[in-house]
Design an enzyme around this catalytic site. Structure first.
Site, PDB file in Angstrom:
ATOM      1  N   ALA A   1       0.797  -1.077   0.035  1.00 53.30           N
ATOM      2  CA  ALA A   1       0.159   0.014   0.019  1.00 53.30           C
ATOM      3  C   ALA A   1       0.980   1.239   0.071  1.00 53.30           C
ATOM      4  O   ALA A   1       0.415   2.284  -0.616  1.00 53.30           O
ATOM      5  CB  ALA A   1      -0.953   0.013   1.160  1.00 53.30           C
TER       6      ALA A   1
ATOM      7  N   ARG B   1      -1.971   0.112   7.507  1.00 47.75           N
ATOM      8  CA  ARG B   1      -1.265   0.354   9.114  1.00 47.75           C
ATOM      9  C   ARG B   1      -0.405   1.625   8.442  1.00 47.75           C
ATOM     10  O   ARG B   1      -0.321   2.022   7.572  1.00 47.75           O
ATOM     11  CB  ARG B   1      -0.398  -1.193   9.000  1.00 47.75           C
ATOM     12  CG  ARG B   1      -1.409  -2.199   9.060  1.00 47.75           C
ATOM     13  CD  ARG B   1      -0.513  -3.691   9.250  1.00 47.75           C
ATOM     14  NE  ARG B   1      -1.621  -4.616   9.170  1.00 47.75           N
ATOM     15  CZ  ARG B   1      -1.910  -4.975   7.879  1.00 47.75           C
ATOM     16  NH1 ARG B   1      -1.490  -4.625   6.852  1.00 47.75           N
ATOM     17  NH2 ARG B   1      -2.798  -5.943   7.786  1.00 47.75           N
TER      18      ARG B   1
ATOM     19  N   VAL C   1       8.821   6.402  -1.293  1.00 50.39           N
ATOM     20  CA  VAL C   1       8.774   5.752  -2.638  1.00 50.39           C
ATOM     21  C   VAL C   1       8.707   6.558  -3.585  1.00 50.39           C
ATOM     22  O   VAL C   1       9.684   6.387  -4.729  1.00 50.39           O
ATOM     23  CB  VAL C   1       7.810   4.605  -2.686  1.00 50.39           C
ATOM     24  CG1 VAL C   1       7.976   3.713  -1.742  1.00 50.39           C
ATOM     25  CG2 VAL C   1       6.411   5.123  -2.653  1.00 50.39           C
TER      26      VAL C   1
ATOM     27  N   SER D   1       4.394  -3.119   4.843  1.00 44.77           N
ATOM     28  CA  SER D   1       4.628  -3.459   6.172  1.00 44.77           C
ATOM     29  C   SER D   1       5.320  -4.746   6.299  1.00 44.77           C
ATOM     30  O   SER D   1       5.710  -5.106   7.569  1.00 44.77           O
ATOM     31  CB  SER D   1       3.556  -3.297   7.274  1.00 44.77           C
ATOM     32  OG  SER D   1       2.450  -4.065   6.797  1.00 44.77           O
TER      33      SER D   1
ATOM     34  N   ASN E   1      10.676   1.335   2.603  1.00 46.30           N
ATOM     35  CA  ASN E   1       9.623   1.499   3.507  1.00 46.30           C
ATOM     36  C   ASN E   1       9.786   2.578   4.508  1.00 46.30           C
ATOM     37  O   ASN E   1      10.951   2.774   5.080  1.00 46.30           O
ATOM     38  CB  ASN E   1       9.010   0.154   4.090  1.00 46.30           C
ATOM     39  CG  ASN E   1       7.753   0.181   4.489  1.00 46.30           C
ATOM     40  OD1 ASN E   1       6.909   0.536   3.571  1.00 46.30           O
ATOM     41  ND2 ASN E   1       7.411  -0.213   5.622  1.00 46.30           N
TER      42      ASN E   1
ATOM     43  N   HIS F   1      -3.531  -9.995  -4.301  1.00 49.54           N
ATOM     44  CA  HIS F   1      -4.771  -9.791  -3.666  1.00 49.54           C
ATOM     45  C   HIS F   1      -6.017  -9.395  -4.560  1.00 49.54           C
ATOM     46  O   HIS F   1      -6.900  -9.023  -4.059  1.00 49.54           O
ATOM     47  CB  HIS F   1      -4.731  -8.864  -2.538  1.00 49.54           C
ATOM     48  CG  HIS F   1      -3.474  -9.537  -1.561  1.00 49.54           C
ATOM     49  ND1 HIS F   1      -3.124  -8.623  -0.377  1.00 49.54           N
ATOM     50  CD2 HIS F   1      -3.035 -10.674  -1.356  1.00 49.54           C
ATOM     51  CE1 HIS F   1      -2.346  -9.236   0.414  1.00 49.54           C
ATOM     52  NE2 HIS F   1      -2.145 -10.511  -0.320  1.00 49.54           N
TER      53      HIS F   1
ATOM     54  N   CYS G   1     -21.583 -18.034 -10.833  1.00 47.32           N
ATOM     55  CA  CYS G   1     -21.181 -18.335 -12.123  1.00 47.32           C
ATOM     56  C   CYS G   1     -19.896 -17.917 -12.657  1.00 47.32           C
ATOM     57  O   CYS G   1     -19.589 -18.301 -13.597  1.00 47.32           O
ATOM     58  CB  CYS G   1     -22.224 -17.902 -12.870  1.00 47.32           C
ATOM     59  SG  CYS G   1     -22.137 -16.074 -13.108  1.00 47.32           S
TER      60      CYS G   1
HETATM   61  P1  OAD Z   1       0.314  -1.856   5.047  1.00 48.00           P
HETATM   62  O1  OAD Z   1      -0.813  -0.536   5.140  1.00 48.00           O
HETATM   63  O2  OAD Z   1       0.373  -2.867   5.969  1.00 48.00           O
HETATM   64  O3  OAD Z   1       1.927  -1.081   5.166  1.00 48.00           O
HETATM   65  C1  OAD Z   1       2.163   0.046   4.081  1.00 48.00           C
HETATM   66  C2  OAD Z   1       3.597   0.548   4.413  1.00 48.00           C
HETATM   67  O4  OAD Z   1       3.800   1.430   3.361  1.00 48.00           O
HETATM   68  C3  OAD Z   1       3.530   0.937   6.086  1.00 48.00           C
HETATM   69  O5  OAD Z   1       4.752   0.438   6.536  1.00 48.00           O
HETATM   70  C4  OAD Z   1       4.063   2.605   5.666  1.00 48.00           C
HETATM   71  O6  OAD Z   1       5.108   2.993   6.721  1.00 48.00           O
HETATM   72  C5  OAD Z   1       4.646   2.581   4.275  1.00 48.00           C
HETATM   73  N1  OAD Z   1       4.442   3.861   3.641  1.00 48.00           N
HETATM   74  C6  OAD Z   1       3.407   4.536   3.417  1.00 48.00           C
HETATM   75  N2  OAD Z   1       3.620   5.910   2.613  1.00 48.00           N
HETATM   76  C7  OAD Z   1       4.968   5.388   2.140  1.00 48.00           C
HETATM   77  C8  OAD Z   1       5.722   6.222   1.150  1.00 48.00           C
HETATM   78  N3  OAD Z   1       5.332   7.493   0.545  1.00 48.00           N
HETATM   79  N4  OAD Z   1       6.914   5.614   1.100  1.00 48.00           N
HETATM   80  C9  OAD Z   1       7.264   4.495   1.583  1.00 48.00           C
HETATM   81  N5  OAD Z   1       6.785   3.850   2.316  1.00 48.00           N
HETATM   82  C10 OAD Z   1       5.340   4.318   2.699  1.00 48.00           C
HETATM   83  O7  OAD Z   1       0.255  -1.919   3.469  1.00 48.00           O
HETATM   84  P2  OAD Z   1       0.721  -3.578   3.017  1.00 48.00           P
HETATM   85  O8  OAD Z   1       1.950  -4.100   3.472  1.00 48.00           O
HETATM   86  O9  OAD Z   1       0.481  -3.637   1.374  1.00 48.00           O
HETATM   87  O10 OAD Z   1      -4.793  -7.118   2.398  1.00 48.00           O
HETATM   88  O11 OAD Z   1      -0.553  -4.599   3.461  1.00 48.00           O
HETATM   89  C11 OAD Z   1      -0.746  -5.866   3.250  1.00 48.00           C
HETATM   90  C12 OAD Z   1      -2.291  -6.403   3.038  1.00 48.00           C
HETATM   91  O12 OAD Z   1      -2.887  -5.897   4.237  1.00 48.00           O
HETATM   92  C13 OAD Z   1      -3.101  -5.638   2.150  1.00 48.00           C
HETATM   93  O13 OAD Z   1      -2.810  -5.947   0.684  1.00 48.00           O
HETATM   94  C14 OAD Z   1      -4.342  -5.701   2.523  1.00 48.00           C
HETATM   95  C15 OAD Z   1      -4.090  -5.536   3.980  1.00 48.00           C
HETATM   96  O14 OAD Z   1      -5.080  -5.720   4.994  1.00 48.00           O
HETATM   97  C16 OAD Z   1      -5.807  -7.466   1.960  1.00 48.00           C
HETATM   98  O15 OAD Z   1      -6.811  -6.409   1.532  1.00 48.00           O
HETATM   99  C17 OAD Z   1      -5.932  -9.039   1.866  1.00 48.00           C
END
Ligand code: OAD
Length: 257
Positions: free
Chosen positions: A22, A34, A244, A202, A226, A128, A139
């Site tokens: 994310a 998160r 990023v 994360s 990150n 995902h 269907c």
């Molecule tokens: P998270 O929301 O858990 O983590 C996003 C990370 O991005 C955090 O650790 C932030 O510190 C970091 N972040 C935010 N802005 C940033 C930036 N500009 N540059 C660098 N880093 C940045 O997202 P995911 O790890 O993708 O699942 O979460 C995994 C899954 O948990 C998602 O796909 C979703 C969620 O519940 C499902 O929907 C199945």
């Protein structure tokens, strides 16, 4: 410095693979789950499970409609980080982008620079699913999600397929397995990778969170970009706590320089 080192490794890599989360869409104003201002502070994660969808499809859809607006209501567009990865895909540096995101922005960024030619793009694996689609659980029919969410907003709860079955957002819900073929392909990319970059995640949600480890165990160099620390920082060769949108274009510039 370590960014130059990473650029050199990427330039020499036969197979380079990126895993995104994310955080890569945060600069496109898609909120993360998160971390700072994450949506799981405002929404109850426990309401978006596959079990809830089956038990209480109306309630699930009512909540999902709100979550969908929160995540994608601003009609997000790719940012400089998506664009940098798309460019690295086009020039052959990057073999695959494995993404946990359901926003479709990697594909948009790739389409924008390849005119939609998949042959000129890295493989994009949406681990995902994709929230721009819904799928009928009976269907199997897939449709664009926009009109279905509109019907839900107008009170059709839950929205039904012509066949009478329930539509589900075409995403992996908590309590649901990733499609076996998708995770197998992701694992094989991770094993093959000479360089594996984890970007804006994360790294706490399995099975994606274990892909960097799999890459490291198979001899790959692991880089993590990150804003916050992750449980996988210990196995990484390079860790950057950078935005990023700033660091990926810089990395790309270093590679092509
Ligand atoms: P998270 O929301 O858990 O983590 C996003 C990370 O991005 C955090 O650790 C932030 O510190 C970091 N972040 C935010 N802005 C940033 C930036 N500009 N540059 C660098 N880093 C940045 O997202 P995911 O790890 O993708 O699942 O979460 C995994 C899954 O948990 C998602 O796909 C979703 C969620 O519940 C499902 O929907 C199945």
């Amino acid at each position: 410095d370590d960014l130059e080192e990473l650029a050199a490794e990427l330039r020499d890599a036969e197979t380079a693979v990126a895993l995104t989360g994310a955080g890569i869409s945060a600069p496109s104003d898609v909120p993360t789950f998160r971390g700072d201002d994450g949506v799981w502070d405002r929404f109850d994660e426990g309401q978006f499970t596959y079990g809830r969808f089956q038990r209480d499809p109306s309630g699930f859809w009512a909540d999902r409609l709100e979550l969908q607006r929160e995540l994608f209501g601003g009609n997000p567009e790719p940012n400089t980080a998506h664009e940098a990865l798309a460019a690295l895909g086009k020039d052959g540096t990057l073999e695959a982008v494995l993404t946990q995101n359901t926003d479709g922005l990697h594909a948009d960024a790739a389409d924008a620079i390849t005119d939609g030619s998949e042959a000129e793009s890295a493989t994009i694996l949406e681990l995902h699913g994709n929230a721009r689609r819904v799928r009928c659980v009976d269907c199997g029919n897939r449709r664009a999600s926009g009109p279905i969410f509109e019907r839900a907003a107008e009170g059709e709860l839950p929205p039904l397929c012509e066949c009478g079955g329930h539509y589900k957002p075409d995403v992996v819900l908590f309590g649901e397995q990733l499609p076996g073929a998708v995770i197998q392909r992701a694992r094989s990319f991770a094993r093959e990778a000479d360089v594996f970059l984890a970007i804006g995640s994360s790294l706490v949600v399995e099975p994606a969170a274990s892909l960097p480890k799999l890459a490291a165990e198979n001899g790959g160099i692991v880089g993590i970009v990150n804003l916050e620390s992750t449980p996988r920082d210990g196995i990484a060769d390079v860790v950057r706590r950078d935005d990023v949108a700033e660091v990926l274009p810089r990395l790309r510039d270093l590679i092509v320089a």
